[in-house]
Scaffold this active site. Structure first.
Site, short mmCIF file in Angstrom:
data_model
loop_
_atom_site.label_atom_id
_atom_site.label_comp_id
_atom_site.label_asym_id
_atom_site.label_seq_id
_atom_site.Cartn_x
_atom_site.Cartn_y
_atom_site.Cartn_z
CB SER A 186 -1.03 -0.03 1.32
OG SER A 186 -1.84 0.84 1.26
CD GLU A 303 -5.60 -4.28 -3.66
OE1 GLU A 303 -5.49 -3.96 -2.63
OE2 GLU A 303 -4.42 -4.84 -4.34
CG HIS A 393 -5.70 -2.32 0.17
ND1 HIS A 393 -5.06 -2.43 -0.86
CD2 HIS A 393 -5.32 -1.65 1.24
CE1 HIS A 393 -3.66 -1.47 -0.47
NE2 HIS A 393 -3.98 -1.04 0.61
#
Length: 474
Positions: A186, A303, A393
């Site tokens: 990320s 995600e 995610h």
């Protein structure tokens, strides 16, 4: 093996802990505390110490607030008080000498996260013969403000200083400074991309892993919107002196009020990397395609399901999808292609998939397609039973670190996630760190991608037509 091994580095002697053939040294300063006279300045060298420094506990964490609302029930946080936040942690195998090294950079949208989170324990890597290091860095306003009179990208500068520390000191822990892989997820993946975009940092990196990391840095004007809005809320000017006069907790509270009700594609702007002549001359997405550093890069199938709750997805109307399409400069025929590729998807799910691909999958694919040196693409597709997250995610983290037994992993993956998939994924990452080859063909005209699901498979990347219709820089 001693239960309290010692190592000597350039700033002094460290006492760590050892168990089952793994040595662990925590909370080691790689730069001076970035407060007081050092606040909103470049990272400064750490001070040496006399005697033996205890390195059996994590150092203080960067100022931050827990995740709010529903996402806070899925992602944990830890806050350890103190100013000495620029510290490193090392896990090393007993007797290691010239071992491959990996440097982990945590995520958290540039304003949350810490290496002290239990899921980031480096034991699985050290058990396989890798020296694992992790670092903290400045977050939020402290690390990514765009202020008159202050250097930009302070959080990235911290990470670059941490990489330099690893290169300089890791041989004392049995690591090879010529074999450093940088790895992040990320925002941490964005910071890895930022390191690769800098000539000085890239020279210290042998390989890199980017997990679900946005690759684009922004102009100072765009990246500085959050700073300007916070300054207005606080009634001050966006300058170093003005922000340095505000306590860190006050900045956090102003940001909390500012960000309430926002989402990744709407509401208040967030912190981002800034294109800057000194610290980041070019956006990583413009640089990565031409570098020689071997790269492992990928994303998760769904995600967006961490970013948006099921209720938020159900509330996405055709009008909102239309507005998002205009904001991201996505042509109408791309939306038609998405509807064709996902015939049963709701409007909200189409919205989320476009966001996933525009922010993460399409840029990674373009880099892999253009890059001359080996690039290995993956997709994490295993679907969590928790809250209809599917392959959301951050879900892959428990698999990459082989930490599915942790309570932190249970929040996202549940208690019965497949251990064999975690073992396989962790082994592939370790193989890449050690050899530069994770075990599947590099991305080329065949678009081979490793897909991690209940069954691991290699094949051409799926859903290529929608990806090809997305703009180069949304």
């Amino acid at each position: 093996m001693s239960a309290h091994p010692q190592v000597t580095i350039s700033t002094g002697i460290l006492k760590g802990e050892a168990d089952a053939g793994i040595r662990r040294f925590l909370g080691i300063p790689y730069a001076a505390p970035p407060f007081g006279a050092n606040r909103f300045h470049e990272p400064q060298p750490p001070a040496a110490w006399e005697g033996v420094r205890d390195a059996t506990a994590f150092g203080p964490t960067a100022p931050q607030l827990p995740y709010p609302g529903a996402i806070g029930e899925l992602l944990g946080s830890v806050r350890i008080p103190g100013d000495d936040i620029l510290t490193a942690n090392v896990w090393s195998p007993e007797g290691a000498a010239g071992a491959p090294v990996v440097l982990w950079i945590h995520g958290g949208a540039f304003e949350r996260g810490a290496p002290a989170l239990p899921g980031y324990d480096g034991t699985a890597f050290a058990r396989a013969g890798v020296v694992f290091a992790s670092i903290g860095y400045r977050l939020g306003s402290e690390g990514f403000s765009v202020l008159d009179g202050a250097p930009r990208n302070l959080g990235l500068r911290d990470v670059a200083a941490g990489l330099e520390w690893v290169h300089r000191e890791i041989s004392a822990f049995g690591g090879d400074p010529a074999r450093i892989t940088v790895m992040g997820e990320s925002a941490g993946g964005s910071l890895v991309a930022g390191l690769l975009a800098r000539d000085d940092s890239r020279a210290l990196v042998s390989r890199a892993i980017i997990q679900s990391g946005p690759l684009q840095a922004q102009s100072a004007q765009k990246a500085g919107r959050v700073t300007a809005q916070l300054a207005k809320r606080l009634g001050i000017r966006p300058t170093r002196d003005a922000f340095a006069a505000v306590a860190p907790d006050e900045l956090l509270e102003a940001r909390r009020q500012h960000a309430t009700g926002s989402s990744p594609l709407g509401g208040a702007p967030g912190f981002q990397l800034t294109i800057d002549p000194e610290s980041l001359p070019r956006s990583p997405h413009d640089v990565l395609a031409s570098i020689e550093t071997p790269l492992l890069i990928g994303s998760n199938t769904d995600e967006y399901r961490l970013w948006f709750t099921p209720e938020a997805l159900a509330g996405v109307t055709e009008l909102k999808l239309f507005a998002a399409r205009l904001a991201l400069r996505i042509p109408a025929r791309a939306i038609r292609a998405y509807r064709s590729a996902w015939p049963g998807a709701s409007t909200g799910e189409i919205f989320g998939q476009v966001a996933t691909d525009a922010i993460l999958r399409a840029p990674a694919t373009r880099v892999a397609t253009a890059k001359p040196s080996p690039t290995y693409l993956y997709e994490f597709a295993w679907q969590s039973p928790v809250r209809d997250l599917r392959a959301a995610h951050a879900l892959e983290l428990g698999f990459v670190f082989d930490r599915l037994a942790d309570a932190e992993s249970h929040r996202l993956a549940g208690p019965d996630a497949p251990r064999e998939l975690a073992a396989a994924m962790n082994a592939d990452w370790i193989r890449f760190i050690a050899t530069g080859d994770p075990g599947w063909p590099a991305f080329d005209e065949s678009r081979t991608t490793r897909r991690y699901d209940t069954r691991i498979s290699d094949g051409p990347q799926r859903r290529q037509e929608p990806l090809d219709l997305l703009p180069l820089s949304p």
